[in-house]
Design a protein around this motif. Structure first.
Motif, PDB file in Angstrom:
ATOM      1  N   GLU A  33      -2.881   8.736  -9.927  1.00 53.14           N
ATOM      2  CA  GLU A  33      -3.168   9.453 -11.153  1.00 53.14           C
ATOM      3  C   GLU A  33      -4.550   9.100 -11.684  1.00 53.14           C
ATOM      4  N   ASP A  34      -4.981   7.867 -11.469  1.00 48.65           N
ATOM      5  CA  ASP A  34      -6.281   7.456 -11.964  1.00 48.65           C
ATOM      6  C   ASP A  34      -7.425   8.007 -11.130  1.00 48.65           C
ATOM      7  N   CYS A  35      -7.174   8.461  -9.896  1.00 50.61           N
ATOM      8  CA  CYS A  35      -8.251   9.020  -9.078  1.00 50.61           C
ATOM      9  C   CYS A  35      -7.824  10.306  -8.364  1.00 50.61           C
ATOM     10  N   GLN A  36      -6.800  10.950  -8.877  1.00 51.27           N
ATOM     11  CA  GLN A  36      -6.319  12.188  -8.268  1.00 51.27           C
ATOM     12  C   GLN A  36      -7.410  13.254  -8.258  1.00 51.27           C
ATOM     13  N   ALA A  37      -8.159  13.388  -9.338  1.00 48.33           N
ATOM     14  CA  ALA A  37      -9.244  14.373  -9.389  1.00 48.33           C
ATOM     15  C   ALA A  37     -10.324  14.029  -8.360  1.00 48.33           C
ATOM     16  N   ASP A  38     -10.581  12.735  -8.164  1.00 47.77           N
ATOM     17  CA  ASP A  38     -11.561  12.313  -7.159  1.00 47.77           C
ATOM     18  C   ASP A  38     -11.094  12.729  -5.764  1.00 47.77           C
ATOM     19  N   PRO A  73     -12.932   2.803  -4.470  1.00 53.48           N
ATOM     20  CA  PRO A  73     -11.882   1.817  -4.195  1.00 53.48           C
ATOM     21  C   PRO A  73     -10.480   2.387  -4.443  1.00 53.48           C
ATOM     22  N   CYS A  74     -10.332   3.197  -5.468  1.00 50.92           N
ATOM     23  CA  CYS A  74      -9.034   3.819  -5.755  1.00 50.92           C
ATOM     24  C   CYS A  74      -8.674   4.815  -4.651  1.00 50.92           C
ATOM     25  N   VAL A  75      -9.634   5.639  -4.265  1.00 51.13           N
ATOM     26  CA  VAL A  75      -9.398   6.609  -3.189  1.00 51.13           C
ATOM     27  C   VAL A  75      -8.990   5.871  -1.919  1.00 51.13           C
ATOM     28  N   CYS A  76      -9.724   4.825  -1.579  1.00 51.75           N
ATOM     29  CA  CYS A  76      -9.406   4.042  -0.376  1.00 51.75           C
ATOM     30  C   CYS A  76      -8.008   3.437  -0.458  1.00 51.75           C
ATOM     31  N   HIS A  77      -7.643   2.971  -1.634  1.00 49.23           N
ATOM     32  CA  HIS A  77      -6.330   2.353  -1.831  1.00 49.23           C
ATOM     33  C   HIS A  77      -5.191   3.328  -1.525  1.00 49.23           C
ATOM     34  N   HIS A  78      -5.433   4.603  -1.725  1.00 47.45           N
ATOM     35  CA  HIS A  78      -4.393   5.615  -1.531  1.00 47.45           C
ATOM     36  C   HIS A  78      -4.391   6.227  -0.135  1.00 47.45           C
ATOM     37  N   MET A  79      -5.231   5.740   0.764  1.00 49.42           N
ATOM     38  CA  MET A  79      -5.231   6.228   2.150  1.00 49.42           C
ATOM     39  C   MET A  79      -4.034   5.634   2.891  1.00 49.42           C
ATOM     40  N   THR A  80      -3.362   6.469   3.666  1.00 44.91           N
ATOM     41  CA  THR A  80      -2.180   6.024   4.411  1.00 44.91           C
ATOM     42  C   THR A  80      -2.402   6.202   5.912  1.00 44.91           C
ATOM     43  N   PRO A 105     -18.013  -4.613   0.789  1.00 45.55           N
ATOM     44  CA  PRO A 105     -17.425  -5.285   1.956  1.00 45.55           C
ATOM     45  C   PRO A 105     -16.119  -5.973   1.557  1.00 45.55           C
ATOM     46  N   GLY A 106     -15.165  -5.918   2.457  1.00 47.38           N
ATOM     47  CA  GLY A 106     -13.866  -6.519   2.203  1.00 47.38           C
ATOM     48  C   GLY A 106     -12.859  -5.548   1.606  1.00 47.38           C
ATOM     49  N   THR A 107     -13.338  -4.386   1.119  1.00 43.78           N
ATOM     50  CA  THR A 107     -12.446  -3.371   0.563  1.00 43.78           C
ATOM     51  C   THR A 107     -11.617  -2.768   1.687  1.00 43.78           C
ATOM     52  N   LYS A 108     -10.319  -2.594   1.435  1.00 44.71           N
ATOM     53  CA  LYS A 108      -9.443  -1.931   2.396  1.00 44.71           C
ATOM     54  C   LYS A 108      -9.483  -0.434   2.111  1.00 44.71           C
ATOM     55  N   CYS A 109      -9.766   0.324   3.150  1.00 48.51           N
ATOM     56  CA  CYS A 109      -9.735   1.783   3.052  1.00 48.51           C
ATOM     57  C   CYS A 109      -8.707   2.224   4.081  1.00 48.51           C
ATOM     58  N   GLY A 110      -7.485   2.455   3.614  1.00 50.20           N
ATOM     59  CA  GLY A 110      -6.380   2.631   4.548  1.00 50.20           C
ATOM     60  C   GLY A 110      -6.146   1.289   5.220  1.00 50.20           C
ATOM     61  N   SER A 111      -6.082   1.284   6.545  1.00 50.19           N
ATOM     62  CA  SER A 111      -5.909   0.025   7.274  1.00 50.19           C
ATOM     63  C   SER A 111      -7.260  -0.580   7.678  1.00 50.19           C
ATOM     64  N   TYR A 112      -8.330   0.149   7.398  1.00 51.69           N
ATOM     65  CA  TYR A 112      -9.681  -0.287   7.762  1.00 51.69           C
ATOM     66  C   TYR A 112     -10.249  -1.182   6.666  1.00 51.69           C
ATOM     67  N   THR A 113     -10.823  -2.301   7.053  1.00 48.14           N
ATOM     68  CA  THR A 113     -11.496  -3.192   6.110  1.00 48.14           C
ATOM     69  C   THR A 113     -12.995  -3.021   6.263  1.00 48.14           C
ATOM     70  N   VAL A 114     -13.668  -2.737   5.149  1.00 44.58           N
ATOM     71  CA  VAL A 114     -15.107  -2.530   5.184  1.00 44.58           C
ATOM     72  C   VAL A 114     -15.773  -3.841   5.582  1.00 44.58           C
ATOM     73  N   PRO A 115     -16.565  -3.809   6.668  1.00 42.83           N
ATOM     74  CA  PRO A 115     -17.201  -5.044   7.136  1.00 42.83           C
ATOM     75  C   PRO A 115     -18.409  -5.416   6.279  1.00 42.83           C
TER      76      PRO A 115
END
Length: 121
Positions: A33-38, A73-80, A105-115
């Motif tokens: 809900e906090d990044c649905q528009a994004d 970060p919110c968009v990445c958090h919602h990747m499945t 770096p270190g942010t999880k985007c789905g199962s991918y971690t930003v190097p």
């Protein structure tokens, strides 16, 4: 004719991504809900640049405009895992960086971690 086919492919990808993002079974939780528009903006303007099936390419100005306003970060958090069947998380990170909004770096985007960035030493 080719433009018509490309438009249909893009629309199909858009609706597939929309279906994936909004059909999650997380105890009927509303997706981001906090990044649905994004997420919707990224689907509309950037889906072409995130697809696994296409080569990596520089995003459009319209895509970058959405990226610059998005809570990545919110968009990445919602990747499945389902999103990752269609979308290349490395391309998502590339597009964000290209548009001047690198994901930390270190942010999880789905199962991918930003190097971390490559060392310059």
């Amino acid at each position: 004719m080719a433009m018509y086919i490309n438009t249909n492919i893009l629309l199909l990808a858009f609706f597939a991504i929309t279906g994936i993002l909004f059909s999650r079974n997380n105890n009927n939780m509303v997706v981001g809900e906090d990044c649905q528009a994004d997420i919707l903006g990224l689907q509309a303007q950037c889906a072409l640049y995130f697809q696994k099936s296409l080569p990596r390419m520089n995003p459009s100005q319209q895509c970058c405009s959405v990226i610059k306003k998005a809570n990545m970060p919110c968009v990445c958090h919602h990747m499945t895992k389902n999103d990752e069947k269609i979308l290349d998380m490395k391309k998502v990170i590339f597009v964000a960086q290209y548009c001047g909004r690198p994901v930390a770096p270190g942010t999880k985007c789905g199962s991918y971690t930003v190097p971390p960035p490559p060392s310059t030493a």
